[in-house]
Write an enzyme that holds these catalytic residues in place. Sequence first.
Site, PDB file in Angstrom:
ATOM      1  CD  GLU A  67      70.954  38.674  20.822  1.00  0.00           C
ATOM      2  OE1 GLU A  67      71.835  38.245  20.042  1.00  0.00           O
ATOM      3  OE2 GLU A  67      71.215  39.123  21.956  1.00  0.00           O
ATOM      4  CB  ILE A  91      84.286  30.624  17.184  1.00  0.00           C
ATOM      5  CG1 ILE A  91      83.628  30.704  15.803  1.00  0.00           C
ATOM      6  CG2 ILE A  91      85.703  30.046  17.116  1.00  0.00           C
ATOM      7  CD1 ILE A  91      83.684  29.494  14.962  1.00  0.00           C
ATOM      8  CG  HIS A  97      82.140  34.364  24.611  1.00  0.00           C
ATOM      9  ND1 HIS A  97      83.510  34.360  24.533  1.00  0.00           N
ATOM     10  CD2 HIS A  97      81.691  34.013  23.389  1.00  0.00           C
ATOM     11  CE1 HIS A  97      83.863  34.029  23.303  1.00  0.00           C
ATOM     12  NE2 HIS A  97      82.801  33.818  22.589  1.00  0.00           N
ATOM     13  CG  PHE A 122      70.498  23.140  19.422  1.00  0.00           C
ATOM     14  CD1 PHE A 122      70.512  24.285  20.187  1.00  0.00           C
ATOM     15  CD2 PHE A 122      71.668  22.387  19.351  1.00  0.00           C
ATOM     16  CE1 PHE A 122      71.657  24.696  20.868  1.00  0.00           C
ATOM     17  CE2 PHE A 122      72.819  22.786  20.019  1.00  0.00           C
ATOM     18  CZ  PHE A 122      72.802  23.947  20.779  1.00  0.00           C
ATOM     19  NE  ARG A 136      81.722  19.974  13.593  1.00  0.00           N
ATOM     20  CZ  ARG A 136      83.009  19.660  13.385  1.00  0.00           C
ATOM     21  NH1 ARG A 136      83.763  20.418  12.603  1.00  0.00           N
ATOM     22  NH2 ARG A 136      83.547  18.601  13.949  1.00  0.00           N
TER      23      ARG A 136
HETATM   24  N1  RBF Z   1      77.313  35.323  18.877  1.00  0.00           N
HETATM   25  C1  RBF Z   1      77.451  34.259  18.052  1.00  0.00           C
HETATM   26  O1  RBF Z   1      76.511  33.896  17.362  1.00  0.00           O
HETATM   27  N2  RBF Z   1      78.649  33.597  17.967  1.00  0.00           N
HETATM   28  C2  RBF Z   1      79.726  33.933  18.725  1.00  0.00           C
HETATM   29  O2  RBF Z   1      80.768  33.285  18.595  1.00  0.00           O
HETATM   30  C3  RBF Z   1      79.597  35.040  19.605  1.00  0.00           C
HETATM   31  N3  RBF Z   1      80.630  35.405  20.372  1.00  0.00           N
HETATM   32  C4  RBF Z   1      80.470  36.430  21.268  1.00  0.00           C
HETATM   33  C5  RBF Z   1      81.520  36.793  22.113  1.00  0.00           C
HETATM   34  C6  RBF Z   1      81.361  37.798  23.051  1.00  0.00           C
HETATM   35  C7  RBF Z   1      82.486  38.140  23.949  1.00  0.00           C
HETATM   36  C8  RBF Z   1      80.117  38.483  23.118  1.00  0.00           C
HETATM   37  C9  RBF Z   1      79.905  39.598  24.135  1.00  0.00           C
HETATM   38  C10 RBF Z   1      79.092  38.145  22.283  1.00  0.00           C
HETATM   39  C11 RBF Z   1      79.253  37.131  21.346  1.00  0.00           C
HETATM   40  N4  RBF Z   1      78.206  36.779  20.476  1.00  0.00           N
HETATM   41  C12 RBF Z   1      78.352  35.721  19.654  1.00  0.00           C
HETATM   42  C13 RBF Z   1      76.989  37.616  20.395  1.00  0.00           C
HETATM   43  C14 RBF Z   1      75.866  37.119  21.305  1.00  0.00           C
HETATM   44  O3  RBF Z   1      75.276  35.953  20.765  1.00  0.00           O
HETATM   45  C15 RBF Z   1      74.781  38.222  21.441  1.00  0.00           C
HETATM   46  O4  RBF Z   1      74.346  38.606  20.154  1.00  0.00           O
HETATM   47  C16 RBF Z   1      75.273  39.464  22.151  1.00  0.00           C
HETATM   48  O5  RBF Z   1      75.866  39.102  23.371  1.00  0.00           O
HETATM   49  C17 RBF Z   1      74.090  40.441  22.404  1.00  0.00           C
HETATM   50  O6  RBF Z   1      73.131  39.844  23.263  1.00  0.00           O
END
Ligand code: RBF
Length: 158
Positions: A67, A91, A97, A122, A136
Amino acid sequence: MATALQNLSDYDASNFTDISEKRFGLVVAEWNREITDVLSAGAYDTLLKHGAKAENIYRNTVPGSFELTLGAQFLAQHDEMDAVICLGVVIRGETKHDDYICHAVAQGITQVGLKFNKPVIFGLVTTNTLEQAWDRASGKHGNKGVEAAVAAIQMLGF
Ligand code: RBF
């Protein structure tokens, strides 16, 4: 690893532009919040340290890094906003994903910067492990939030 060699937390501020009247947006992902909070504090403190006024720094959170792009656009669309800094931590997991998120954010915030003709930074930390992400944020590889703020200041002086 490239970021192990490139630590912009040690920077030369001698020719920074005057940012005392500049407005900054911070967009911070809530995923991995313990770390993004540290990145956010690093960016915020760096902007203050180099002359930004607290009332000119607009901090917002978004649910996850995916987002960040739309959050950046919400802020960048305002004419009075001078630069936007996006901060998140992704991570690597067992699925791809992380690739999708990182590519989407990289492309998305690039587009926002070009569309509104202003720096959209970024600050996405992408690592294999939590420990590498901490390195980091407050560890041996500096604080990428600090570096994102420095990048914003540098771009404003372009
Ligand atoms: N958002 C992050 O900021 N860092 C992550 O490591 C992260 N891992 C995710 C893993 C999965 C399987 C999913 C479905 C979402 C993850 N998200 C992560 C959330 C993603 O950025 C976002 O907020 C959601 O997918 C809703 O659009």
